[in-house]
Scaffold this motif. Structure first.
Motif, mmCIF file in Angstrom:
data_model
loop_
_atom_site.group_PDB
_atom_site.id
_atom_site.type_symbol
_atom_site.label_atom_id
_atom_site.label_comp_id
_atom_site.label_asym_id
_atom_site.label_seq_id
_atom_site.Cartn_x
_atom_site.Cartn_y
_atom_site.Cartn_z
ATOM 1 N N PRO A 139 64.825 98.216 53.327
ATOM 2 C CA PRO A 139 64.153 99.213 54.161
ATOM 3 C C PRO A 139 63.833 100.497 53.404
ATOM 4 O O PRO A 139 62.841 101.155 53.717
ATOM 5 C CB PRO A 139 65.159 99.474 55.275
ATOM 6 C CG PRO A 139 65.934 98.222 55.348
ATOM 7 C CD PRO A 139 66.046 97.725 53.953
ATOM 8 N N ALA A 140 64.645 100.857 52.404
ATOM 9 C CA ALA A 140 64.334 102.067 51.638
ATOM 10 C C ALA A 140 62.991 101.898 50.937
ATOM 11 O O ALA A 140 62.140 102.796 50.957
ATOM 12 C CB ALA A 140 65.446 102.357 50.638
ATOM 13 N N ALA A 183 59.902 102.484 62.280
ATOM 14 C CA ALA A 183 60.800 101.894 63.284
ATOM 15 C C ALA A 183 61.050 100.420 62.979
ATOM 16 O O ALA A 183 62.193 99.960 63.016
ATOM 17 C CB ALA A 183 60.199 102.066 64.676
ATOM 18 N N PHE A 184 59.967 99.692 62.645
ATOM 19 C CA PHE A 184 60.156 98.262 62.360
ATOM 20 C C PHE A 184 60.956 98.059 61.089
ATOM 21 O O PHE A 184 61.796 97.162 61.007
ATOM 22 C CB PHE A 184 58.795 97.573 62.245
ATOM 23 C CG PHE A 184 58.295 97.065 63.561
ATOM 24 C CD1 PHE A 184 58.631 95.808 64.005
ATOM 25 C CD2 PHE A 184 57.511 97.863 64.370
ATOM 26 C CE1 PHE A 184 58.196 95.354 65.220
ATOM 27 C CE2 PHE A 184 57.071 97.422 65.590
ATOM 28 C CZ PHE A 184 57.402 96.162 66.029
ATOM 29 N N GLU A 220 63.193 100.085 59.697
ATOM 30 C CA GLU A 220 64.598 100.478 59.790
ATOM 31 C C GLU A 220 65.387 99.572 60.738
ATOM 32 O O GLU A 220 66.609 99.527 60.646
ATOM 33 C CB GLU A 220 64.720 101.930 60.225
ATOM 34 C CG GLU A 220 64.476 102.154 61.707
ATOM 35 C CD GLU A 220 64.509 103.617 62.076
ATOM 36 O OE1 GLU A 220 64.804 104.418 61.204
ATOM 37 O OE2 GLU A 220 64.215 103.923 63.246
ATOM 38 N N ALA A 221 64.662 98.838 61.614
ATOM 39 C CA ALA A 221 65.374 97.932 62.518
ATOM 40 C C ALA A 221 66.180 96.909 61.724
ATOM 41 O O ALA A 221 67.325 96.601 62.052
ATOM 42 C CB ALA A 221 64.381 97.242 63.441
ATOM 43 N N ALA A 251 67.364 97.272 58.729
ATOM 44 C CA ALA A 251 68.509 97.922 58.104
ATOM 45 C C ALA A 251 69.652 98.073 59.096
ATOM 46 O O ALA A 251 70.820 97.839 58.761
ATOM 47 C CB ALA A 251 68.097 99.286 57.562
ATOM 48 N N PHE A 252 69.302 98.455 60.336
ATOM 49 C CA PHE A 252 70.348 98.625 61.343
ATOM 50 C C PHE A 252 71.083 97.318 61.603
ATOM 51 O O PHE A 252 72.320 97.270 61.607
ATOM 52 C CB PHE A 252 69.746 99.131 62.657
ATOM 53 C CG PHE A 252 69.690 100.611 62.722
ATOM 54 C CD1 PHE A 252 70.844 101.355 62.568
ATOM 55 C CD2 PHE A 252 68.498 101.263 62.917
ATOM 56 C CE1 PHE A 252 70.797 102.724 62.607
ATOM 57 C CE2 PHE A 252 68.452 102.634 62.951
ATOM 58 C CZ PHE A 252 69.589 103.361 62.796
ATOM 59 N N VAL A 253 70.311 96.234 61.805
ATOM 60 C CA VAL A 253 70.947 94.945 62.087
ATOM 61 C C VAL A 253 71.780 94.509 60.883
ATOM 62 O O VAL A 253 72.902 94.023 61.018
ATOM 63 C CB VAL A 253 69.879 93.903 62.455
ATOM 64 C CG1 VAL A 253 70.513 92.541 62.619
ATOM 65 C CG2 VAL A 253 69.170 94.308 63.737
ATOM 66 N N ILE A 304 73.245 96.348 58.503
ATOM 67 C CA ILE A 304 74.479 97.122 58.302
ATOM 68 C C ILE A 304 75.430 96.928 59.479
ATOM 69 O O ILE A 304 76.646 96.943 59.317
ATOM 70 C CB ILE A 304 74.138 98.611 58.080
ATOM 71 C CG1 ILE A 304 73.347 98.744 56.783
ATOM 72 C CG2 ILE A 304 75.389 99.458 57.988
ATOM 73 C CD1 ILE A 304 72.826 100.121 56.504
ATOM 74 N N ALA A 305 74.863 96.684 60.691
ATOM 75 C CA ALA A 305 75.734 96.480 61.855
ATOM 76 C C ALA A 305 76.534 95.188 61.741
ATOM 77 O O ALA A 305 77.545 95.034 62.430
ATOM 78 C CB ALA A 305 74.906 96.464 63.138
ATOM 79 N N THR A 306 76.101 94.251 60.872
ATOM 80 C CA THR A 306 76.913 93.043 60.689
ATOM 81 C C THR A 306 78.284 93.398 60.136
ATOM 82 O O THR A 306 79.196 92.580 60.187
ATOM 83 C CB THR A 306 76.223 92.046 59.743
ATOM 84 O OG1 THR A 306 75.867 92.737 58.552
ATOM 85 C CG2 THR A 306 75.008 91.427 60.376
ATOM 86 N N PHE A 324 80.297 95.146 61.528
ATOM 87 C CA PHE A 324 81.251 95.109 62.641
ATOM 88 C C PHE A 324 81.859 93.728 62.812
ATOM 89 O O PHE A 324 82.998 93.598 63.239
ATOM 90 C CB PHE A 324 80.556 95.510 63.944
ATOM 91 C CG PHE A 324 80.315 96.975 64.063
ATOM 92 C CD1 PHE A 324 81.375 97.867 64.090
ATOM 93 C CD2 PHE A 324 79.033 97.471 64.133
ATOM 94 C CE1 PHE A 324 81.157 99.217 64.199
ATOM 95 C CE2 PHE A 324 78.803 98.826 64.240
ATOM 96 C CZ PHE A 324 79.867 99.701 64.267
ATOM 97 N N ILE A 325 81.065 92.668 62.511
ATOM 98 C CA ILE A 325 81.581 91.330 62.780
ATOM 99 C C ILE A 325 82.022 90.605 61.511
ATOM 100 O O ILE A 325 82.839 89.714 61.569
ATOM 101 C CB ILE A 325 80.562 90.468 63.557
ATOM 102 C CG1 ILE A 325 79.207 90.487 62.877
ATOM 103 C CG2 ILE A 325 80.449 90.939 64.986
ATOM 104 C CD1 ILE A 325 78.225 89.547 63.538
ATOM 105 N N PHE A 326 81.490 90.988 60.332
ATOM 106 C CA PHE A 326 81.968 90.391 59.089
ATOM 107 C C PHE A 326 82.850 91.395 58.368
ATOM 108 O O PHE A 326 82.939 92.554 58.763
ATOM 109 C CB PHE A 326 80.799 89.982 58.188
ATOM 110 C CG PHE A 326 79.881 88.991 58.834
ATOM 111 C CD1 PHE A 326 80.400 87.877 59.478
ATOM 112 C CD2 PHE A 326 78.512 89.175 58.837
ATOM 113 C CE1 PHE A 326 79.568 86.968 60.090
ATOM 114 C CE2 PHE A 326 77.672 88.265 59.441
ATOM 115 C CZ PHE A 326 78.202 87.165 60.074
#
Lengths: 78, 159
Positions: A26-27, A60-61, A63-64, A66-68, A70-72, A74-76
């Motif tokens: 995303p960068a 927005a598209f 960075e979406a 990137a969010f998903v 990095i949010a992994t 939480f579960i990994f």
């Protein structure tokens, strides 16, 4: 232990490599979006408002992902 | 968008109403996802699920909204000599700050006993995707003038 195993050995969590990739993609994408917007506004300043909206949708598209990615975290693991 | 006549000296970019409307609808979406996600999270994982769903929705929609908010803030510098620099500085600086904050949040919240990680993750994904849908709908339904920020020369008169 043969040479291939030694070279391929990784200690720690491989998931951290994924977080780096989730940031770098995303960068690059946002860099391209913003750079092209600057080009567009420099050519036609009167279109600035319109180009800002398109830039915002592009960011927005991009960075979406990137969010998903990095949010992994939480579960990994790290 | 209303077709109110603009003050010719007004150099504010015409993207402002679109961004403002997108922020408003993102707030509505956040409320909907928070209610639905909160109920589902509570059924699946009890109080932890409820808290996780609310927090995940807040994180996703809040962080997605920062881009539009930063553009709105940056547009206050419209007309000044520093506008281009200030605009991209604020928008990209906000973007960078947002991701650093998000990574710090992931580090802090991971393994918290009062959170359900799977509900939190799904709430974040739902918030991000829903916010994208809202953004696209708002832009598709908005009407931006083609040459918005231009200044026309005065009309010739026959006197």
């Amino acid at each position: 232990m043969d040479a291939t195993t030694v070279l391929a050995e990784i200690s720690g969590s491989i998931a951290t490599v994924g977080y780096g990739l989730a940031a770098i993609g995303p960068a690059i994408g946002v860099g391209i979006v913003v750079g092209k917007t600057i080009e567009g506004v420099a050519r036609q300043p009167e279109l600035a408002g319109r180009l800002q909206v398109l830039m915002w949708i592009g960011i927005a598209f991009t960075e979406a992902l990137a969010f998903v990615g990095i949010a992994t975290g939480f579960i990994f693991g790290f | 968008m209303s077709a109110a006549p603009r003050d010719p000296a007004d150099r504010t970019p015409t993207s402002n109403p679109v961004l403002r409307r997108a922020l408003l609808w993102s707030g509505v979406l956040a409320a909907v996802i928070a209610v639905v996600g909160g109920v589902v999270g509570f059924v699946v994982a009890g109080t932890e699920g409820l808290v996780s769903a609310l927090l995940g929705t807040l994180i996703a929609v809040g962080f997605m909204g920062i881009t539009a908010a930063s553009i709105l803030i940056a547009n206050r510098f419209a007309g000044s000599d520093l506008f281009v620099g200030a605009f991209f500085g604020i928008v990209l600086g906000g973007w960078l700050l947002k991701f650093i904050l998000f990574i710090v949040l992931v580090v802090l919240l991971r393994g918290a006993p009062w959170l359900d990680p799977m509900v939190l993750f799904i709430a974040i994904v739902a918030g991000v995707l829903g916010s994208l849908v809202v953004d696209v709908l708002v832009v598709a339904k908005s009407r931006l003038p083609y040459a918005s920020d231009t200044k026309l020369p005065p009309a010739p008169s026959d006197d």
